[in-house]
Design a protein around this motif. Structure first.
Motif, short mmCIF file in Angstrom:
data_model
loop_
_atom_site.label_atom_id
_atom_site.label_comp_id
_atom_site.label_asym_id
_atom_site.label_seq_id
_atom_site.Cartn_x
_atom_site.Cartn_y
_atom_site.Cartn_z
N LYS A 320 0.80 -1.29 -0.07
CA LYS A 320 -0.11 -0.03 0.19
C LYS A 320 0.85 1.20 0.13
CE LYS A 320 -3.75 2.37 2.56
NZ LYS A 320 -4.49 2.28 3.82
N PHE A 321 1.88 1.20 1.05
CA PHE A 321 2.83 2.43 0.80
C PHE A 321 3.44 2.65 -0.30
CE2 PHE A 321 6.58 4.84 1.61
CZ PHE A 321 6.53 5.71 2.80
N ILE A 322 4.24 1.71 -1.04
CA ILE A 322 4.64 1.79 -2.32
C ILE A 322 3.57 2.20 -3.53
CG2 ILE A 322 5.96 0.44 -4.31
CD1 ILE A 322 7.01 -1.28 -2.22
N HIS A 323 2.52 1.88 -3.47
CA HIS A 323 1.61 2.16 -4.31
C HIS A 323 0.98 3.63 -4.19
CE1 HIS A 323 -2.03 2.31 -6.85
NE2 HIS A 323 -2.75 2.63 -6.09
N HIS A 324 0.87 4.10 -2.89
CA HIS A 324 0.48 5.51 -2.59
C HIS A 324 1.59 6.52 -2.77
CE1 HIS A 324 -2.55 8.23 0.05
NE2 HIS A 324 -2.06 8.82 -0.98
N PHE A 325 2.88 5.96 -2.26
CA PHE A 325 4.07 6.83 -2.25
C PHE A 325 5.17 6.56 -2.99
CE2 PHE A 325 1.64 6.82 2.01
CZ PHE A 325 1.11 8.18 1.83
#
Length: 531
Positions: A320-325
């Motif tokens: 989720k982190f890599i997708h969003h940021f």
């Protein structure tokens, strides 16, 4: 050169305005001037998103208005807040029609984020490069209009008013009128004049007045400084917002921004002892408004004797982190920080100017035929502190409102053609560039050390005296040498520094982004500092 509409700046504010007048008047000429490339703007570096009431089953205009007013700490113009919040969603929909791609959930709904000071999830975003995506959509739409001319690498030196026709112009002159601008053509190194019926200042911020800033090199307060020299009204420049979480990299400028959305998704601020400290400063913890979080971090750094604190994302979902940021993840990895295993070192950095050119609800300034919108303007939306992700919203709403007002009067304005050519004062090259570069370093050091997150009367007085000397030296250099972008930017930044210091000295209280330990309480008198 002559044009009907002259737009200075190619960020979201200027482009929104240019597109609308181009569509309304296909027979009229619109000229956009930018001192770098058209996409090199503060807009491009906006990560988090744009706020707007999108899901009315969970959110409301009343909630967004209240959140904005709370963040603004008593100094917001309520009417302006209502205008921006209620008109904002329509402007966002227009941007989507231009082709802006905001992130969606698997169900196809827009993915709404939440940031500090917001009571609901209402931030539309495109990963962690929202501003860049919005700028892309606007520039692509711009290609549809043959009556828009974009001039890159053209530095605006001054606004043209009656002063250049030999009249005495002072702050009390009631009919100061803008006839266009003098510009330095960076390709020919000649100063030329561009005459216009209507001029819009959309020149962005002034973060480069500080040693550590998230703003690009172009953010040198040019519009505010030009307006002040032209005897126009400036207000509330003391309210400089420091973003709490810029990536700490000594000697690197501009600082890489770690968007507030990371904390919105669960990131936790910790000190060197890995203690989550925000609960000691505010019940909203890591999602308190930026002024509170920045002062809390400043306090922790002073208490523990460190140059930074940490943002802990180790507990967050990696995919989720890599997708969003993705850009934040990639940047951290490039300097050896795996955010899933190590905490991110962060420190506050100068980020946004809440004050600026005084503008009314249609972006009209104190100078006739001159409008201002975007970060360079003070519309009353932000008050003493900007609510996260309200800036891109304000730029679009006021770009539209400047358009509404200016199209009503364009037919009654004639171009003034008796404007003299630029008076070449100095005609020699500066013998040593270090006279400019060193003065810039001095300015940034003065502002960072004396006029930062926490201020005192003694620091402000010291800053004022140092700036007086820098001003005197720079004006002498300006009169005796050829005009250059570096010298003009230095001159503009010194003017902006002066306005920030004077505003801070006049404000005998602590409110929003202005915190003075000699005047720690809020005054009962709500006032805007107009210079």
């Amino acid at each position: 050169m002559e044009t009907d509409f002259l737009v200075i700046g190619s960020g979201i504010a200027g482009l929104t305005y240019a597109l609308k007048v181009a569509r309304q008047f296909p027979e009229k000429k619109i000229m956009i001037i930018t001192k770098a490339r058209e996409d090199e703007t503060n807009t491009k570096y906006a990560q988090g998103g744009v706020a707007g009431v999108w899901d009315e089953s969970k959110d409301s205009f009343e909630k967004h208005i209240e959140d904005t007013l709370i963040a603004g700490d008593g100094l917001c113009n309520v009417k302006t807040v209502e205008i921006v919040v209620t008109e904002g969603p329509t402007r966002i929909k227009e941007l989507i029609e231009y082709g802006a791609r905001f992130d969606k959930t698997e169900s196809g709904d827009y993915s709404l984020g939440r940031e500090g000071g917001h009571s609901e999830h209402r931030i539309l975003h495109h990963k962690d490069v929202t501003g860049k995506e919005m700028e892309r959509a606007l520039l692509e739409e711009l290609q549809q209009y043959s009556n828009i001319e974009v001039i890159n690498h053209c530095f605006v030196v001054d606004l043209i008013t009656q002063h250049h026709l030999g009249y005495l112009v002072t702050k009390s002159t009631s009919n100061i009128t803008c006839f266009g601008v003098y510009v330095l053509n960076l390709r020919t190194q000649r100063i030329e004049k561009i005459l216009s019926r209507i001029t819009l200042l959309a020149t962005g911020g002034c973060g480069q007045a500080y040693r550590t800033t998230t703003n690009p090199k172009i953010a040198t307060g040019d519009g505010v400084a030009m307006m002040y020299r032209a005897k126009g009204r400036i207000e509330n420049m003391e309210f400089i917002q420091f973003h709490p979480t810029a990536l700490f990299e000594p000697g690197v400028s501009p600082s890489f921004l770690i968007t507030e959305a990371v904390r919105g998704d669960g990131g936790i601020l910790r000190n060197k002892d890995e203690e989550a400290f925000m609960e000691r400063y505010d019940e909203r913890k890591d999602l308190a408004p930026r002024d509170i979080v920045a002062r809390a971090i400043d306090s922790e750094m002073k208490r523990t004797g460190t140059e930074h604190v940490y943002l802990d994302c180790r507990h967050m979902d990696k995919d989720k982190f890599i997708h969003h940021f993705p850009n934040i993840y990639e940047k951290c990895m490039s300097i050896g920080i795996d955010v899933m295993k190590q905490m991110i070192p962060v420190a506050p950095a100068a980020h946004y100017s809440c004050g600026g050119i005084k503008a009314d609800e249609f972006g009209r300034t104190s100078i006739i035929n001159l409008y201002a919108c975007g970060e360079c303007a003070s519309t009353g939306l932000h008050g003493a502190n900007r609510l996260a992700s309200n800036s891109l919203l304000e730029a679009m709403v006021f770009g539209h409102r400047c358009y509404l007002d200016s199209v009503e009067k364009i037919s009654s304005i004639e171009i003034r053609r008796d404007i003299p050519d630029w008076n070449v004062k100095g005609n020699t090259d500066p013998k040593e560039m270090i006279l400019i570069t060193q003065s810039l370093k001095e300015l940034q050091q003065i502002m960072s050390d004396y006029v930062g997150i926490v201020r005192t009367d003694v620091r402000l007085e010291r800053a004022s005296k140092r700036l007086d000397l820098l001003h005197e030296e720079t004006e002498q250099l300006y009169k005796s040498t050829k005009v250059s972008p570096q010298l003009c930017e230095l001159r503009n930044l010194i003017t902006v520094g002066y306005l920030i210091v004077k505003g801070a000295q006049f404000r005998k209280e602590s409110r929003g982004l202005h915190f003075n330990t000699d005047h720690p309480e809020k005054s009962d008198l709500l006032q805007n500092i107009v210079l």
